[in-house]
Design an enzyme around this catalytic site. Structure first.
Site, PDB file in Angstrom:
ATOM      1  N   GLU A  21      -9.409   6.250   7.696  1.00 53.51           N
ATOM      2  CA  GLU A  21      -7.976   6.424   7.501  1.00 53.51           C
ATOM      3  C   GLU A  21      -7.559   7.667   6.708  1.00 53.51           C
ATOM      4  O   GLU A  21      -6.540   8.279   7.036  1.00 53.51           O
ATOM      5  CB  GLU A  21      -7.404   5.178   6.810  1.00 53.51           C
ATOM      6  CG  GLU A  21      -7.427   3.948   7.693  1.00 53.51           C
ATOM      7  CD  GLU A  21      -7.042   2.692   6.930  1.00 53.51           C
ATOM      8  OE1 GLU A  21      -6.090   2.022   7.338  1.00 53.51           O
ATOM      9  OE2 GLU A  21      -7.716   2.390   5.918  1.00 53.51           O
ATOM     10  N   ARG A  34       0.828  -1.205   0.000  1.00 58.58           N
ATOM     11  CA  ARG A  34       0.000   0.000   0.000  1.00 58.58           C
ATOM     12  C   ARG A  34       0.863   1.256   0.000  1.00 58.58           C
ATOM     13  O   ARG A  34       0.487   2.279  -0.592  1.00 58.58           O
ATOM     14  CB  ARG A  34      -0.978   0.016   1.178  1.00 58.58           C
ATOM     15  CG  ARG A  34      -1.998   1.131   1.076  1.00 58.58           C
ATOM     16  CD  ARG A  34      -3.061   1.047   2.156  1.00 58.58           C
ATOM     17  NE  ARG A  34      -4.174   0.195   1.810  1.00 58.58           N
ATOM     18  CZ  ARG A  34      -5.300   0.606   1.219  1.00 58.58           C
ATOM     19  NH1 ARG A  34      -5.415   1.881   0.861  1.00 58.58           N
ATOM     20  NH2 ARG A  34      -6.282  -0.222   0.973  1.00 58.58           N
TER      21      ARG A  34
END
Length: 779
Positions: free
Chosen positions: A724, A322
């Site tokens: 997030e 990621r």
């Protein structure tokens, strides 16, 4: 009742309104139980871990004599007591349930001591004598890179001709920097309570973000089928990723102990042990080589990112992936080479943390753009705007996903106006010109964050909705509640789908016996997945009732409306409760399951190309800071945020998540410093030495506004994930600090930097690191 005989007004829809968190009042009153508050069964034993004091070594022996001699001690549990699989069933199979043969880090759990009291167990655990022959330990990313020590093989992603673009670029910069890890610091520490049941069955209360994985791990360790293990979690006192995998360790340890002694076992780590045993956010080291033109537009980039993964893989592969996906953040990189190293060190196994590698990727490109702007003497916001993803050939990421929903060309200028960015820049320049000690800095940074699990199989969810004959509604879904308001949002969605008041809907504890094989509550996808699954379950019940009412009134089912506790057909208006009772009497099904799988996503994990994300969430923050150039101390003075949550399901919860995420990100980049000594011992293992932001660190001016546009993808309620993405808005704090440091160094030198000079600020930007960046403190 006929339509003319009823004068009731339906209640307003639940979605889109700022309803309180479903258990907020109970939590404030102290009546919301966590695992350690549950009534304990007769015969419960308490466990405490036996921890390795050595970073790397051969485990030659464990002498438990002194511990067993203490009053109230029942025994110990070691590696040989694991009845099933002796390693945790992760993909890498590289972490032992209990250390045996070797120890891999200071704090590795070698076994447990069981006693009649918590303190008795902890005293006995400290009395265990360990014989360990030390071995060489790798304690830094630099040492791991030199030794080519990996938990997983390196990954390389390339597009275009980075070397050629660098060679022909009018300007070129090289640099290196580091960002530290971060302790999760959940208010409720790691805990599990294991209860043996009849006929080899198990009931585990676990403070976990992933009950399904805990079930899987416990079943493997005990050597039983998954159907014999039930995991329950009503709520957590915070998780932030720290309870995605590592809550499973405690559940396994407690279950193995309960198996050996045939009694319930509770294991709760105290704060110091929690720090020492569990993993953190991955620290990263970076090296870059970037070429660009006179306007600051990037021509070519070579970027190396090295993640300190600790002693085992855990989730490091996905975290590092990621980071690769997000090292572009909001910017088009035409010619780019990315090298990602997953370094094995003799430290805690670092794990998921809010953003899951995204922050470590985003800060890389934002720091590079900040360096470019200062090198050219340009405003950094202008440089960022010139590099944004655009249309046509400039809308494809380096991993081959098209950016179809980019709103930053509109969002950033709007924030610029709302925050009065240009006027404040001019005022700050005047301030800095006349202030020799206190220097101020201002920065705007955006975020483009991909929403979905990068492991495609986790993008699925299930839910169960029950309607009782009194009209009340019960919901169970695969997500977990850790304070983020997931249960509240799911209840709002179900209430509107059934057309009932929100007070009639209750969401119950996450439970593997109700919704099996659930994904972790992570990747900001809790509401996207579980909210949609619950909506589908409720829709099936509503459709059953609509068909029943249509049969009574001789109309089409589509003509029957459910709203505000009323069920309305073209002929009759009925109360919800009346319809439910009549439907039950006519044997109409009043419960249903729901299932959802995220559409459109796919990617090749070997090449890291494809469409790993359903959509992107966007936002931007403008942050002003001040530094004291004599002490290195800093303060955040003002924060302005414009963030994209789509069509908000609950604005109060969403704004709270934005504020909390930003402050947590601010802590990562300013005060939360993890320090290991030369023997691999964590020195910052308590609130006395590890500093999270407090209320005094939050400025009076903290303005959060929500972007007005709904999600362009067909997501539940038109919403977007919010857990997030706001965390990465705090990169604006780091860039503002670097601008303030640059102002101080400009003043000290009497002019701008020499060409190629960079502001090397190690994160977190503690007072010491600010002084180092100012050139006033040596390493």
């Amino acid at each position: 009742m006929k339509r003319d005989d009823i004068a009731l007004q339906p209640e307003a829809p639940a979605v889109g309104r700022p309803h309180p968190h479903e258990s907020a009042r109970a939590q404030v009153a102290g009546s919301a139980p966590y695992v350690d508050d549950l009534p304990e069964f007769k015969g419960t034993l308490y466990a405490a871990p036996i921890l390795s004091p050595v970073a790397h070594g051969t485990l030659d022996g464990v002498d438990t004599g002194a511990a067993l001699a203490l009053p109230g001690v029942h025994g110990v549990v070691l590696a040989e007591d694991v009845p099933g699989l002796a390693v945790f069933p992760t993909a890498a199979r590289d972490e032992a349930v209990f250390a045996h043969g070797t120890v891999q880090y200071v704090g590795q759990v070698i076994g447990l001591v069981l006693a009649d009291s918590v303190m008795g167990a902890r005293r006995a655990a400290r009395a265990v004598q360990l014989s360990i022959t030390p071995l060489p330990a790798i304690l830094s990313v630099q040492d791991a890179l030199a030794a080519q020590s990996w938990v997983l093989p390196p990954v390389h992603v390339r597009r275009g001709d980075a070397a050629g673009a660098l060679a022909t670029a009018p300007h070129r910069l090289q640099g290196r920097f580091e960002v530290g890890g971060q302790e999760h610091f959940y208010l409720e520490g790691q805990i599990a309570y294991a209860l043996p049941l009849e006929q080899g069955q198990w009931w585990i209360h676990s403070s976990t973000q992933h009950p399904g994985e805990v079930q899987h791990w416990v079943a493997h360790a005990l050597g039983v089928d998954s159907h014999a293990v039930r995991i329950e979690c009503r709520r957590m006192g915070g998780g932030f990723g720290g309870k995605e995998t590592q809550a499973g360790h405690l559940a396994v340890w407690a279950a193995v102990a309960a198996h050996k002694f045939g009694r319930p076992v509770k294991l709760r780590l105290d704060r110091d042990d929690d720090f020492v045993v569990t993993g953190k956010r991955h620290p990263f080291a970076y090296e870059y080589d970037v070429g660009f033109d006179a306007s600051g537009r990037i021509a070519g980039l070579k970027l190396m990112m090295a993640a300190n993964c600790g002693h085992s893989a855990d989730l490091s592969g996905a975290v590092a992936d990621r980071a690769v996906f997000h090292c572009d953040n909001a910017y088009f990189l035409e010619h780019v080479e990315i090298a990602s190293y997953r370094c094995k060190t003799n430290l805690q196994s670092h794990t998921a943390f809010r953003g899951f590698g995204g922050p470590q990727g985003v800060i890389a490109i934002e720091a590079i753009l900040g360096d470019i702007a200062r090198h050219l003497g340009l405003d950094a916001l202008d440089v960022r705007m010139r590099n944004l993803y655009g249309l046509g050939e400039r809308d494809v990421t380096h991993y081959q996903m098209r950016v179809e929903d980019n709103i930053l060309h509109e969002l950033l200028p709007q924030l610029e106006r709302q925050a009065h960015y240009r006027q404040r820049q001019a005022a700050i320049a005047q301030w800095n010109a006349t202030s020799p000690v206190l220097k101020r800095g201002l920065a705007v940074t955006p975020v483009k964050f991909g929403i979905s699990f990068t492991a495609t199989l986790f993008n699925q969810a299930g839910a169960l909705v029950n309607v009782f004959t009194d009209g009340s509604v019960q919901v169970n879904h695969g997500g977990t509640e850790m304070g983020q308001g997931l249960h509240t949002k799911v209840a709002q969605i179900v209430a509107d789908e059934l057309g009932v008041p929100l007070a009639r809907v209750l969401v119950t504890a996450s439970d593997t016996s109700k919704v099996p094989n659930a994904s972790a509550t992570a990747a900001s996808s809790g509401t996207d997945l579980n909210g949609r699954a619950a909506q589908y379950a409720a829709r099936t019940i509503r459709d059953n009732l609509a068909a029943f009412v249509a049969g009574l009134d001789g109309c089409g089912a589509g003509a029957v409306q459910f709203e505000g506790g009323l069920v309305t057909s073209p002929k009759v208006v009925r109360r919800w409760e009346e319809v439910v009772v009549a439907a039950y009497a006519n044997r109409i099904q009043l419960w249903s399951d729901g299932f959802y799988r995220t559409p459109k996503i796919h990617y090749d994990k070997t090449t890291l190309t494809g469409r790993p994300f359903f959509y992107f969430a966007y936002g931007a923050a403008c942050t002003e800071v001040a530094i004291d150039t004599t002490t290195g101390e800093s303060r955040v003075l003002a924060i302005d945020i414009l963030h994209d949550v789509g069509r908000s399901i609950n604005p109060a919860i969403d704004i709270g998540q934005i504020e909390g995420g930003f402050v947590q990100g601010m802590g990562w980049l300013t005060t939360e410093e993890l320090v290991w000594d030369e023997r691999g011992r964590l020195a910052t293992h308590a609130p006395s030495t590890y500093k999270i932001p407090a209320t005094g660190d939050v400025p009076e001016h903290f303005q959060v506004r929500l972007w007005h546009e709904a999600n362009r993808e067909d997501n539940v309620g038109g919403s977007k994930a919010v857990g997030e993405p706001p965390f990465m808005l705090a990169v604006s704090v780091y860039e503002a600090l670097r601008n303030a440091i640059a102002a101080a160094r400009d003043g000290a030198s009497g002019g701008r930097f020499a060409p190629g000079e960079r502001i090397e600020l190690r994160a977190p930007a503690t007072a010491e690191n600010v002084l180092r960046a100012l050139g006033r403190l040596e390493d």
